[in-house]
Scaffold this motif. Structure first.
Motif, short mmCIF file in Angstrom:
data_model
loop_
_atom_site.label_atom_id
_atom_site.label_comp_id
_atom_site.label_asym_id
_atom_site.label_seq_id
_atom_site.Cartn_x
_atom_site.Cartn_y
_atom_site.Cartn_z
N GLY A 145 36.92 36.59 46.23
CA GLY A 145 35.65 36.12 46.78
C GLY A 145 35.31 36.85 48.07
O GLY A 145 36.18 37.42 48.74
N SER B 252 40.43 42.87 45.31
CA SER B 252 40.18 42.88 43.88
C SER B 252 41.15 43.84 43.20
O SER B 252 41.97 44.50 43.85
N GLN C 286 36.12 35.33 39.53
CA GLN C 286 35.82 36.33 38.50
C GLN C 286 34.47 36.98 38.77
O GLN C 286 33.44 36.29 38.90
N VAL C 287 34.47 38.30 38.88
CA VAL C 287 33.24 39.07 39.04
C VAL C 287 33.22 40.13 37.93
O VAL C 287 33.85 41.18 38.04
N THR D 131 36.65 41.90 50.36
CA THR D 131 37.28 41.11 49.30
C THR D 131 38.44 41.90 48.75
O THR D 131 38.47 43.14 48.85
N ASN E 126 36.46 41.86 36.74
CA ASN E 126 37.32 42.08 37.89
C ASN E 126 37.69 40.74 38.54
O ASN E 126 36.83 39.90 38.77
N THR F 252 38.70 38.87 41.80
CA THR F 252 38.60 39.07 43.25
C THR F 252 39.01 37.78 43.95
O THR F 252 39.23 36.74 43.31
N ASP G 264 41.78 32.47 38.15
CA ASP G 264 40.64 31.59 38.39
C ASP G 264 41.05 30.21 38.89
O ASP G 264 40.35 29.58 39.68
#
Length: 372
Positions: free
Chosen positions: A175, A270, A167-168, A268, A171, A173, A161
């Protein structure tokens, strides 16, 4: 076609055919040992190939496999084993995704920029192994294996981060990439899917690969150095330079192998981005005998096994494990190595017999001339 050419084609085709037949037979033995039909799984998978949506999945997956296999094949032609294609491709895909998410240019500039980032990242990562080999004599196998592990850690760090991560859910990623970096594909409808636009890049790379290796001085030097560094050096070729160049090119192409998916669908990077692509590329390069056409057929075959095998889980009345396809892929690798060596030995024996017959005939003719 001359007799020599026919024999060469026979030797080129015999290895893959024997490998496939052996893999099918051995997989059938595994099925019989588990008390299941040795024929039905193949029938079920072949039925899947008739569905348009599965065909699109196969073509898309094959495009990625094809590019990865070309990267491996370049190393093989140089007598190098770039086992680090997987790390090179993942790191390149991650860096491309980061650039695509943070830089917004017009499409005609954004897409070439992203492709360039992929190439440079893959080349840089493979170049580390190349430099270690030419300066310190470190085996490229050991170096690239270690670099695969390091690439995983680097990706994990850069997607935190406080770095470039987004952060999704659970997960990590990079973006969503800017729209200008999305490569449009061929839309065949909602029920069928879309063929990645970079499928055509994969085809172009195959053509360039063949032309460069077979119609240029650089390709001749590369193949000559792969056959014998000593002989190449005697003809004025800098073997160390060729080793480093081959690793850089192999890594650069590896850096492109994940971009059909990244720019055409995922947009993206991930934790769910595919892994193992580079190792599958080794299987495909071996099966295709480093020939761009052979690699294309091998990529389609492995992609077919990947995308048709899930149907085995839903077969009735008896379900089959989709890992059957994985078993077959593994057996193909073993069968390829064994069958190629057997075919090579057979070809050498035939060549020795032919040379022996020609020498005997020449001796007989000389004897007749002396008698006359």
């Amino acid at each position: 076609m001359k007799k020599f050419d026919k024999e060469r084609v026979l030797l080129a085709v015999a290895g893959p055919v024997i490998a496939l037949v052996a893999a099918i037979l051995l997989t059938s033995v595994v099925l019989i040992a588990s008390g299941k039909s040795p024929i039905e799984p193949y029938t079920l998978m072949l039925e899947q190939a008739g569905y348009s949506d599965v065909q699109v999945l196969i073509v898309n997956q094959a495009s990625m496999y094809y590019v990865a296999a070309l990267a491996v094949a370049i190393g093989f032609r140089m007598n190098l084993f770039n086992i680090g294609v997987d790390g090179q491709y993942r790191l390149a895909a991650m860096m491309t995704a980061v650039v695509g998410a943070n830089i917004a240019l017009p499409s005609f500039l954004q897409i070439p920029l992203l492709l360039l980032v992929g190439v440079l990242t893959g080349a840089f990562w493979a170049g580390i192994a190349g430099v270690l080999k030419v300066t310190r004599g470190v085996s490229e196998v050991v170096a690239t294996i270690m670099l695969n592990a390091i690439a995983t850690s680097v990706i994990g760090y850069l997607t935190l981060d406080n770095m470039w991560g987004v952060q999704v859910g659970n997960n990590n990623t990079t973006g969503i990439m800017k729209d200008s970096g999305w490569v449009p594909g061929i839309d065949l409808g909602a029920d069928v899917g879309e063929i990645y636009g970079l499928v055509f890049l994969a085809i172009a790379l195959g053509i360039v690969y063949w032309v460069v290796l077979n119609r240029t001085r650089f390709g001749f030097d590369l193949r000559a150095t792969g056959e014998s560094e000593t002989a190449a050096a005697a003809s004025g070729v800098d073997a160390k330079k060729m080793v480093l160049t081959a690793m850089l090119i192999s890594g650069g192409i590896a850096g492109l192998s994940g971009l059909p998916l990244l720019l055409g669908d995922a947009h993206t990077y991930s934790l769910s981005f595919p892994t193992g692509l580079g190792f599958t590329g080794i299987t495909i390069a071996l099966l295709g005998r480093n020939n761009p056409v052979g690699i294309a057929f091998a990529a389609l075959l492995i992609a077919f096994l990947d995308k048709a095998s899930p149907a085995l889980d839903y077969a009735t009345p008896v379900a089959y494990e989709k890992e059957i396809a994985t078993i077959m892929q593994g057996l193909i690798v073993f069968a390829v190595v064994i069958s190629y060596e057997a075919v090579r030995q057979w070809g050498l024996r035939r060549q020795q017999k032919r040379v022996g017959a020609e020498l005997a005939a020449a001796a007989q003719n000389t004897k007749k001339e002396v008698t006359v």
